[in-house]
Design a protein around this motif. Structure first.
Motif, mmCIF file in Angstrom:
data_model
loop_
_atom_site.group_PDB
_atom_site.id
_atom_site.type_symbol
_atom_site.label_atom_id
_atom_site.label_comp_id
_atom_site.label_asym_id
_atom_site.label_seq_id
_atom_site.Cartn_x
_atom_site.Cartn_y
_atom_site.Cartn_z
ATOM 1 N N ILE A 162 0.830 -1.205 0.000
ATOM 2 C CA ILE A 162 0.000 0.000 0.000
ATOM 3 C C ILE A 162 0.869 1.262 0.000
ATOM 4 O O ILE A 162 0.498 2.279 -0.578
ATOM 5 N N VAL A 163 2.051 1.191 0.630
ATOM 6 C CA VAL A 163 2.930 2.354 0.738
ATOM 7 C C VAL A 163 3.472 2.691 -0.648
ATOM 8 O O VAL A 163 4.067 1.844 -1.309
ATOM 9 N N PRO A 164 3.277 3.922 -1.116
ATOM 10 C CA PRO A 164 3.726 4.293 -2.470
ATOM 11 C C PRO A 164 5.240 4.442 -2.564
ATOM 12 O O PRO A 164 5.930 4.561 -1.559
ATOM 13 N N GLY A 165 5.746 4.424 -3.795
ATOM 14 C CA GLY A 165 7.157 4.683 -4.052
ATOM 15 C C GLY A 165 8.007 3.441 -4.208
ATOM 16 O O GLY A 165 9.226 3.520 -4.131
ATOM 17 N N LYS A 166 7.408 2.287 -4.436
ATOM 18 C CA LYS A 166 8.175 1.042 -4.529
ATOM 19 C C LYS A 166 9.147 1.057 -5.701
ATOM 20 O O LYS A 166 10.293 0.626 -5.564
ATOM 21 N N GLN A 167 8.732 1.563 -6.844
ATOM 22 C CA GLN A 167 9.594 1.578 -8.028
ATOM 23 C C GLN A 167 10.771 2.533 -7.855
ATOM 24 O O GLN A 167 11.904 2.180 -8.155
ATOM 25 N N ARG A 168 10.514 3.708 -7.352
ATOM 26 C CA ARG A 168 11.551 4.732 -7.290
ATOM 27 C C ARG A 168 12.453 4.596 -6.063
ATOM 28 O O ARG A 168 13.668 4.721 -6.153
ATOM 29 N N LEU A 169 11.876 4.315 -4.890
ATOM 30 C CA LEU A 169 12.646 4.334 -3.647
ATOM 31 C C LEU A 169 12.964 2.953 -3.089
ATOM 32 O O LEU A 169 13.863 2.815 -2.259
ATOM 33 N N ALA B 185 13.078 -0.092 -0.726
ATOM 34 C CA ALA B 185 12.895 -0.262 0.720
ATOM 35 C C ALA B 185 12.991 1.074 1.468
ATOM 36 O O ALA B 185 12.504 1.192 2.590
ATOM 37 N N TYR B 186 13.620 2.081 0.857
ATOM 38 C CA TYR B 186 13.784 3.380 1.519
ATOM 39 C C TYR B 186 12.484 4.178 1.584
ATOM 40 O O TYR B 186 12.440 5.236 2.201
ATOM 41 N N ARG B 187 11.428 3.689 0.977
ATOM 42 C CA ARG B 187 10.147 4.402 0.998
ATOM 43 C C ARG B 187 9.556 4.460 2.401
ATOM 44 O O ARG B 187 8.666 5.251 2.673
ATOM 45 N N PHE B 188 10.053 3.635 3.311
ATOM 46 C CA PHE B 188 9.538 3.613 4.673
ATOM 47 C C PHE B 188 10.244 4.622 5.585
ATOM 48 O O PHE B 188 9.789 4.864 6.700
ATOM 49 N N LEU B 189 11.350 5.189 5.147
ATOM 50 C CA LEU B 189 12.106 6.131 5.981
ATOM 51 C C LEU B 189 11.279 7.320 6.461
ATOM 52 O O LEU B 189 11.359 7.676 7.644
ATOM 53 N N PRO B 190 10.490 7.983 5.617
ATOM 54 C CA PRO B 190 9.700 9.108 6.129
ATOM 55 C C PRO B 190 8.717 8.702 7.223
ATOM 56 O O PRO B 190 8.489 9.465 8.164
ATOM 57 N N ILE B 191 8.173 7.502 7.123
ATOM 58 C CA ILE B 191 7.233 7.021 8.147
ATOM 59 C C ILE B 191 7.955 6.898 9.481
ATOM 60 O O ILE B 191 7.487 7.387 10.512
ATOM 61 N N PHE B 192 9.125 6.248 9.475
ATOM 62 C CA PHE B 192 9.862 6.062 10.719
ATOM 63 C C PHE B 192 10.442 7.374 11.230
ATOM 64 O O PHE B 192 10.574 7.569 12.451
ATOM 65 N N GLY C 184 9.987 11.501 15.454
ATOM 66 C CA GLY C 184 9.679 12.872 15.866
ATOM 67 C C GLY C 184 8.556 12.922 16.880
ATOM 68 O O GLY C 184 8.614 13.681 17.854
ATOM 69 N N VAL C 185 7.540 12.100 16.676
ATOM 70 C CA VAL C 185 6.427 12.044 17.632
ATOM 71 C C VAL C 185 6.902 11.515 18.973
ATOM 72 O O VAL C 185 6.534 12.045 20.034
ATOM 73 N N MET C 186 7.747 10.485 18.950
ATOM 74 C CA MET C 186 8.274 9.949 20.213
ATOM 75 C C MET C 186 9.092 10.997 20.958
ATOM 76 O O MET C 186 8.976 11.132 22.182
#
Length: 81
Positions: free
Chosen positions: A14-21, A23-30, A35-37
């Motif tokens: 579901i997370v977008p950016g699989k072609q371009r990024l 596995a690094y597409r998850f970095l903004p989420i983490f 930041g919230v923590m």
């Protein structure tokens, strides 16, 4: 076991950016989770203290214990010029 794996793969796709990024597409989420923590550790009070209040108190207690363990400080008259 394989059903769970398919479910996880479906959620990850579901997370977008699989072609371009890739596995690094998850970095903004983490990054946002981190930041919230950090914000919670600084601003949310549990009882009367935040995480950093406890950290500063423990640090000063450790410094005090170290000074007590080192013994009294004696100044040499010749070295204090």
């Amino acid at each position: 076991m394989f059903h769970r794996s398919k479910t996880i793969k479906g959620l990850l796709s579901i997370v977008p950016g699989k072609q371009r990024l890739g596995a690094y597409r998850f970095l903004p989420i983490f990054f946002c989770i981190g930041g919230v923590m950090e914000w919670i550790m600084i601003n949310v009070r549990i009882g009367h203290e935040t995480f950093y209040d406890v950290y500063r108190r423990k640090k000063s207690e450790r410094q005090y214990q170290q000074k007590m363990a080192d013994g009294p400080l004696v100044l040499d008259q010749h070295g204090a010029k």
